[in-house]
Design an enzyme around this catalytic site. Structure first.
Site, PDB file in Angstrom:
ATOM      1  N   CYS A 146      60.444  23.935  23.775  1.00 33.09           N
ATOM      2  CA  CYS A 146      60.153  23.730  22.526  1.00 33.09           C
ATOM      3  C   CYS A 146      61.392  23.536  21.705  1.00 33.09           C
ATOM      4  O   CYS A 146      62.477  23.898  22.009  1.00 33.09           O
ATOM      5  CB  CYS A 146      59.154  24.758  21.895  1.00 33.09           C
ATOM      6  SG  CYS A 146      57.854  24.904  22.956  1.00 33.09           S
ATOM      7  N   GLY A 175      61.035  18.368  22.949  1.00 35.19           N
ATOM      8  CA  GLY A 175      59.542  18.380  23.074  1.00 35.19           C
ATOM      9  C   GLY A 175      58.768  17.367  22.513  1.00 35.19           C
ATOM     10  O   GLY A 175      59.244  17.210  21.087  1.00 35.19           O
ATOM     11  N   ASN A 184      59.750  29.358  21.380  1.00 38.69           N
ATOM     12  CA  ASN A 184      60.368  28.694  22.405  1.00 38.69           C
ATOM     13  C   ASN A 184      60.904  29.522  23.392  1.00 38.69           C
ATOM     14  O   ASN A 184      61.312  30.304  23.216  1.00 38.69           O
ATOM     15  CB  ASN A 184      61.450  28.171  22.065  1.00 38.69           C
ATOM     16  CG  ASN A 184      62.505  27.394  23.031  1.00 38.69           C
ATOM     17  OD1 ASN A 184      62.193  26.843  23.940  1.00 38.69           O
ATOM     18  ND2 ASN A 184      63.941  27.470  22.703  1.00 38.69           N
ATOM     19  N   GLY A 185      60.198  29.170  24.721  1.00 37.17           N
ATOM     20  CA  GLY A 185      60.677  30.113  25.852  1.00 37.17           C
ATOM     21  C   GLY A 185      59.478  30.553  26.821  1.00 37.17           C
ATOM     22  O   GLY A 185      58.447  29.679  26.539  1.00 37.17           O
ATOM     23  N   TYR A 205      72.007  19.984  30.088  1.00 36.95           N
ATOM     24  CA  TYR A 205      71.010  18.962  30.100  1.00 36.95           C
ATOM     25  C   TYR A 205      70.281  18.952  28.630  1.00 36.95           C
ATOM     26  O   TYR A 205      70.149  17.657  28.148  1.00 36.95           O
ATOM     27  CB  TYR A 205      69.789  19.035  31.169  1.00 36.95           C
ATOM     28  CG  TYR A 205      68.859  18.332  31.232  1.00 36.95           C
ATOM     29  CD1 TYR A 205      69.183  17.076  31.653  1.00 36.95           C
ATOM     30  CD2 TYR A 205      67.506  18.826  30.847  1.00 36.95           C
ATOM     31  CE1 TYR A 205      67.965  16.216  31.720  1.00 36.95           C
ATOM     32  CE2 TYR A 205      66.472  17.745  31.064  1.00 36.95           C
ATOM     33  CZ  TYR A 205      66.636  16.585  31.309  1.00 36.95           C
ATOM     34  OH  TYR A 205      65.436  15.750  31.364  1.00 36.95           O
TER      35      TYR A 205
END
Ligand code: SF4
Length: 485
Positions: free
Chosen positions: A12, A38, A114-115, A257
């Site tokens: 996210c 996302g 996020n996570g 990435y």
């Protein structure tokens, strides 16, 4: 329907701002710049200081807040948080969109995450045993139940108290009616940055590229174990874990990435880091070739570094279409290959008759990479030497990056010769883990490297996947809505 193909995806992106009359519009732009993190859903929650309102939808930011819909105007308030989602726990259903808005004894709260929480399933079991009802299948909802538990809610710093119950990777934004609180897990696994706009409003974002988009300046990163509070008095910091007691475990994949090239986090710029990786790769894995080409976009910076170091020309042998959103689920191999071609087209004139080095950031299952190699062969590339700027991926991630199972990873139980045969290349060469870490700005022990060596810094007792909390065949209407809405 579940997407059974796996490319690696981030969980996210988060954005929050306080103290700007255009906070909601600014959040919209911030989310746009974080769209790479996302694309399944987007949402914004805003507050006028007394009440929170929230709107979320399935799809990209521009689809959810489409022009002419008037949604941003309805949300207009001076405090806002936003979220773009790729699901790592909880499927891609509207019920799981964020921010997640709830009410409890201390008022309203909207949460953006996020996570991945590795103890979410255990915590949920515990709450359900006492009669709690969950309305989503995300790990994030567990946090709101923790906040609402009477023994927690009565704690003078109930947020810090609750964060100490969480295990795993989390960057969190909490919107309370009068403030934003941002928190980062004690290992600092994923990035979270603080910025300030020209008008003086504080902003928080997953990556600093969001600050560039709104002409805000980068101030610093949120420290591991730190809570940042933004309210009418400005910015205050406090820690829920004593600084220096836990060695960080930054996800180095964020740099390899996920991160956008113009972002700065973990102490350095993403593009510069990737170029260093490419230079190191050329030292470790040279190739007798005529040309270096990247797999765009994430392999581009490393390919530039590789070409610089090896003194070979750099060219674009593959070009990416940026206008394809989420594509259909290809039912057979032929259609999957066509889908790869649709996303990445070969520049025949650049590669025909040449011995080329193809540089990518990573290889996951290998099927997508092989599709690109076949396309280059069809364009009459004379030799293809695959070079990868990170080591072979052998283990899944439980900290918020969506990986296939261990068995599906190309490098699991395959030696270099078998990988070469699978990819149908003339040679293959990966970066060593030592080489990778030598390019990083912080000490090697400050990074998570579990997907290469299986050393999980936060022990995972029960391996979880993204559907761990999908316990019942419910929300069928959600599925229909997603496909037809
Ligand atoms: S296991 Fe890999 S992808 Fe997951 S947090 Fe660690 S470095 Fe990142």
């Amino acid at each position: 329907m579940r997407d059974t193909r796996y490319e690696m995806r981030e969980s996210c992106g988060l954005f929050g701002i306080l103290g700007d009359v255009e906070a909601v519009q600014t959040t919209y732009f911030g989310l746009h710049s974080l769209q790479h993190r996302g694309q399944e859903s987007a949402g914004i929650a805003s507050s006028n200081g007394e009440f929170i309102q929230c709107y979320t939808g399935t799809g990209m930011v521009s689809r959810v807040f489409r022009s002419g819909s008037g949604i941003l105007t309805k949300l207009a308030n001076p405090i806002a948080i936003g979220h773009v989602r790729y699901s790592t726990t909880g499927s891609s259903r509207p019920i799981n969109n964020q921010p997640l808005l709830s009410e409890y004894s201390r008022g309203q709260v909207a949460v953006a995450h996020n996570g991945n929480l590795i103890n979410a399933s255990l915590l949920r079991d515990e709450y359900e045993a006492y009669g709690s009802i969950f309305k989503s299948t995300t790990d994030t909802e567990v946090i709101t139940h923790l906040l609402a538990k009477p023994t927690h809610a009565s704690n003078p710093d109930h947020l810090a108290h609750v964060l100490n119950h969480l295990q795993g990777a989390y960057c969190l934004l909490f919107l309370f009616a009068d403030r934003i609180e941002a928190a980062r897990d004690p290992y600092g696994i994923h990035p979270l940055c603080i910025g300030q706009t020209e008008k003086g409003a504080y902003v928080i974002a997953s990556e600093s590229c969001a600050f560039d988009a709104i002409e805000a300046k980068f101030i610093r990163e949120v420290e591991p174990g730190e809570i940042i509070r933004l309210d009418k008095d400005g910015l205050q910091s406090r820690f829920f874990v004593k600084p220096g007691t836990i060695t960080p475990a930054h996800c180095i994949f964020e740099h390899i990435y996920f991160g956008k090239q113009n972002s700065f986090f973990f102490g350095e710029n993403v593009h510069e880091f990737r170029k260093k990786l490419g230079r190191q790769l050329a030292i470790e894995q040279p190739a007798d070739a005529d040309l270096v080409i990247p797999i765009p976009d994430s392999g581009t910076s490393a390919a530039i570094g590789y070409a610089e170091q090896s003194k070979l020309p750099f060219d674009m042998g593959l070009v990416r279409s940026h206008y394809i959103g989420r594509t259909f689920i290809s039912p057979n191999q032929k259609l999957r290959e066509l889908e790869v071609k649709l996303k990445l087209a070969v520049v025949k004139e650049a590669v025909a008759g040449k011995r080329i080095v193809v540089v990518d950031d990573s290889i996951v299952r290998g099927t997508t990479t092989r599709g690109k190699i076949r396309a280059l062969r069809q364009a009459r590339a004379k030799q293809i030497h695959m070079r990868v700027s990170c080591p072979p991926l052998r283990y899944p991630c439980f900290y918020g990056v969506d990986f296939p199972t261990k068995e599906e990873l190309l490098a699991n139980n395959r030696n270099p010769e078998q990988i070469k045969e699978f990819l149908e290349v003339d040679s293959v060469g990966y970066q060593s883990l030592e080489g990778l870490l030598s390019c990083a700005s912080e000490a090697a022990e400050n990074y998570c490297t579990a997907c290469w060596n299986g050393k999980y810094r936060i022990p995972v007792d029960i391996p979880v996947n993204k559907f761990a909390l999908e316990r019942y065949q419910m929300h069928m209407f959600d599925d229909w809505l997603e496909e037809n809405g």
